[in-house]
Motif scaffolding. Structure first.
Motif, PDB file in Angstrom:
ATOM      1  N   SER A  88       0.859  -1.185   0.000  1.00  0.00           N
ATOM      2  CA  SER A  88       0.000   0.000   0.000  1.00  0.00           C
ATOM      3  C   SER A  88       0.895   1.235   0.000  1.00  0.00           C
ATOM      4  O   SER A  88       2.038   1.174   0.451  1.00  0.00           O
ATOM      5  N   ASP A  89       0.352   2.353  -0.487  1.00  0.00           N
ATOM      6  CA  ASP A  89       1.207   3.539  -0.651  1.00  0.00           C
ATOM      7  C   ASP A  89       1.431   4.326   0.643  1.00  0.00           C
ATOM      8  O   ASP A  89       2.364   5.104   0.755  1.00  0.00           O
ATOM      9  N   GLY A  90       0.546   4.128   1.628  1.00  0.00           N
ATOM     10  CA  GLY A  90       0.717   4.850   2.885  1.00  0.00           C
ATOM     11  C   GLY A  90       0.301   6.304   2.823  1.00  0.00           C
ATOM     12  O   GLY A  90       0.435   7.032   3.818  1.00  0.00           O
ATOM     13  N   THR A  91      -0.207   6.758   1.688  1.00  0.00           N
ATOM     14  CA  THR A  91      -0.498   8.186   1.537  1.00  0.00           C
ATOM     15  C   THR A  91      -1.936   8.497   1.133  1.00  0.00           C
ATOM     16  O   THR A  91      -2.367   9.634   1.260  1.00  0.00           O
ATOM     17  N   CYS A  92      -2.684   7.517   0.654  1.00  0.00           N
ATOM     18  CA  CYS A  92      -4.036   7.822   0.156  1.00  0.00           C
ATOM     19  C   CYS A  92      -5.012   7.950   1.337  1.00  0.00           C
ATOM     20  O   CYS A  92      -4.671   7.690   2.483  1.00  0.00           O
ATOM     21  N   ALA A  93      -6.235   8.315   1.035  1.00  0.00           N
ATOM     22  CA  ALA A  93      -7.239   8.525   2.086  1.00  0.00           C
ATOM     23  C   ALA A  93      -7.460   7.254   2.904  1.00  0.00           C
ATOM     24  O   ALA A  93      -7.571   7.300   4.131  1.00  0.00           O
ATOM     25  N   PHE A  94      -7.491   6.113   2.235  1.00  0.00           N
ATOM     26  CA  PHE A  94      -7.786   4.875   2.962  1.00  0.00           C
ATOM     27  C   PHE A  94      -6.615   4.458   3.845  1.00  0.00           C
ATOM     28  O   PHE A  94      -6.813   3.955   4.953  1.00  0.00           O
ATOM     29  N   CYS A  95      -5.402   4.669   3.359  1.00  0.00           N
ATOM     30  CA  CYS A  95      -4.236   4.411   4.222  1.00  0.00           C
ATOM     31  C   CYS A  95      -4.285   5.317   5.450  1.00  0.00           C
ATOM     32  O   CYS A  95      -4.051   4.874   6.576  1.00  0.00           O
ATOM     33  N   HIS A  96      -4.631   6.599   5.253  1.00  0.00           N
ATOM     34  CA  HIS A  96      -4.707   7.520   6.391  1.00  0.00           C
ATOM     35  C   HIS A  96      -5.824   7.139   7.354  1.00  0.00           C
ATOM     36  O   HIS A  96      -5.748   7.415   8.546  1.00  0.00           O
ATOM     37  N   ALA A 102      -7.409  -1.352   1.546  1.00  0.00           N
ATOM     38  CA  ALA A 102      -8.275  -0.717   0.551  1.00  0.00           C
ATOM     39  C   ALA A 102      -7.536   0.434  -0.139  1.00  0.00           C
ATOM     40  O   ALA A 102      -8.158   1.276  -0.783  1.00  0.00           O
ATOM     41  N   CYS A 103      -6.220   0.473   0.016  1.00  0.00           N
ATOM     42  CA  CYS A 103      -5.406   1.516  -0.626  1.00  0.00           C
ATOM     43  C   CYS A 103      -5.732   1.601  -2.117  1.00  0.00           C
ATOM     44  O   CYS A 103      -5.982   0.588  -2.769  1.00  0.00           O
ATOM     45  N   VAL A 104      -5.705   2.826  -2.647  1.00  0.00           N
ATOM     46  CA  VAL A 104      -6.007   2.975  -4.081  1.00  0.00           C
ATOM     47  C   VAL A 104      -4.936   2.306  -4.949  1.00  0.00           C
ATOM     48  O   VAL A 104      -5.164   2.067  -6.135  1.00  0.00           O
ATOM     49  N   HIS A 105      -3.783   2.000  -4.357  1.00  0.00           N
ATOM     50  CA  HIS A 105      -2.719   1.298  -5.092  1.00  0.00           C
ATOM     51  C   HIS A 105      -2.451  -0.096  -4.527  1.00  0.00           C
ATOM     52  O   HIS A 105      -1.361  -0.637  -4.694  1.00  0.00           O
TER      53      HIS A 105
END
Ligand SMILES: [Zn+2]
Length: 344
Positions: A88-96, A102-105
């Motif tokens: 996961s990218d750790g930066t998208c809304a779902f990561c936050h 459910a990360c967009v990446h």
């Protein structure tokens, strides 16, 4: 390097494959020091259709960072890290929001062509968001316990969180595999007063009791539902931790939930339809769950492992080297072993 590749149901091989290497500037390469075989690997082991190229297997590992891409900033060569089963990218809304699965990446190791962890090394996409550095050396005695934070301990914890386990409440765990056993640890850790383990393998039941289970129900189907009701004053449990994913186990889970209670599902569903619609509706039962955001739980669970308050490493009852991986799959499929650890 050597890696585990599955070609069809029952056909797992350890083969020479191209070395894991940086492909994107956000990648890292991790040399695997410990990996393991997951209960969810047994689904393709039972049913995968033959594939010419095969699927690289494994999604749980601890290792040492060997190389990082030019944009990676939070881990460096030599760091000891645990990898969650998803990147996961750790930066998208779902990561936050604490839902990196459910990360967009998002992507999942050892599926859909992604490289797997039952190997000497693997490429980690989005290394900054995915890898979690550990404050221990690669040979630390706690490594087997820390390895469970890749998946099974975090997944058992997720079942408990979604099922709203809380102090003084009654909980039941459906399934006595490694995730179910970790779910017992999680239910106790969150303060459940009664913890019913539903399973029938004596060695697993014994371990569940050590982990904090207060009652055992070995019946199945309607008989299991009746037995749980007997054990709970007729009402059922507040929290059901569903750790199997079969239609029958979900039906049981809904059947034993107390009106107003919650079912946390973490067993990968093996059917597209979910049973129990009517009893769930009339009981006002909340049903939730999905792939556990284990990356987001590391901050909470890591201190309990490091300080010895929980010891999920006890779910490992066999260790193999890479050459032993195919027999490890067989042993888990035959229920000879609860969970197999791999030392590449
Ligand atoms: Zn994200």
């Amino acid at each position: 390097m050597r890696a585990t590749v599955m070609y069809a149901a029952g056909d797992v091989r350890v083969e020479d494959v191209p070395d894991a290497a940086i492909e994107q500037p956000t990648d890292a390469v991790v040399r695997v020091t410990l990996a393991c075989i997951c209960g969810s690997d047994l689904w393709p082991y039972a049913s995968m259709e033959r594939s010419e190229n095969g699927q690289s297997m494994g999604h749980e590992a601890i290792g040492v960072v060997e190389d990082v891409g030019s944009q990676v900033t939070t881990v460096r060569k030599g760091d000891v890290v645990v990898m969650p089963f998803a990147f996961s990218d750790g930066t998208c809304a779902f990561c936050h929001e604490g839902l990196p699965t459910a990360c967009v990446h998002v992507g999942f190791f050892g599926t859909n062509g992604m490289n797997g962890a039952q190997a000497e090394a693997l490429r980690i996409p989005l290394a900054d968001g995915t890898l979690y550095p550990l404050p221990v050396g690669e040979d630390d005695a706690l490594m087997p316990s820390l390895l469970t934070l890749s998946d099974v301990m975090g997944t058992g914890h997720h079942a408990a969180v979604v099922a709203r386990v809380a102090p003084g409440k009654r909980a039941a765990v459906v399934g006595d595999g490694a995730v179910g056993l970790c779910a017992v640890i999680a239910a106790r850790r969150l303060g459940a007063e009664q913890i019913i383990i539903m399973g029938r393998h004596p060695d697993r039941i014994a371990l569940a009791r050590d982990f904090g289970a207060t009652d055992v129900v070995s019946e199945r189907g309607e008989a299991a539902v009746e037995r749980v009701r007997e054990l709970t004053g007729g009402d059922g449990v507040h929290s059901v931790l569903e750790c199997v994913g079969h239609g029958a186990s979900i039906e049981t889970a809904i059947g034993i939930a107390r009106p107003g209670g919650a079912v946390g599902r973490v067993g990968v569903p093996q059917h597209t339809e979910m049973p129990g619609s009517l009893p769930a509706f009339y009981g006002n039962i909340t049903i939730g769950g999905g792939p556990a955001p284990v990356r987001a739980y590391l901050d909470e669970l890591l201190p309990d492992v490091l300080e010895g308050r929980i010891d999920p490493s006890r779910v490992f009852d066999r260790t193999v080297d890479l050459d032993g991986v195919p027999d490890g799959y067989r042993a888990m499929a035959d229920r000879e072993s609860i969970k197999v650890m791999v030392t590449p």
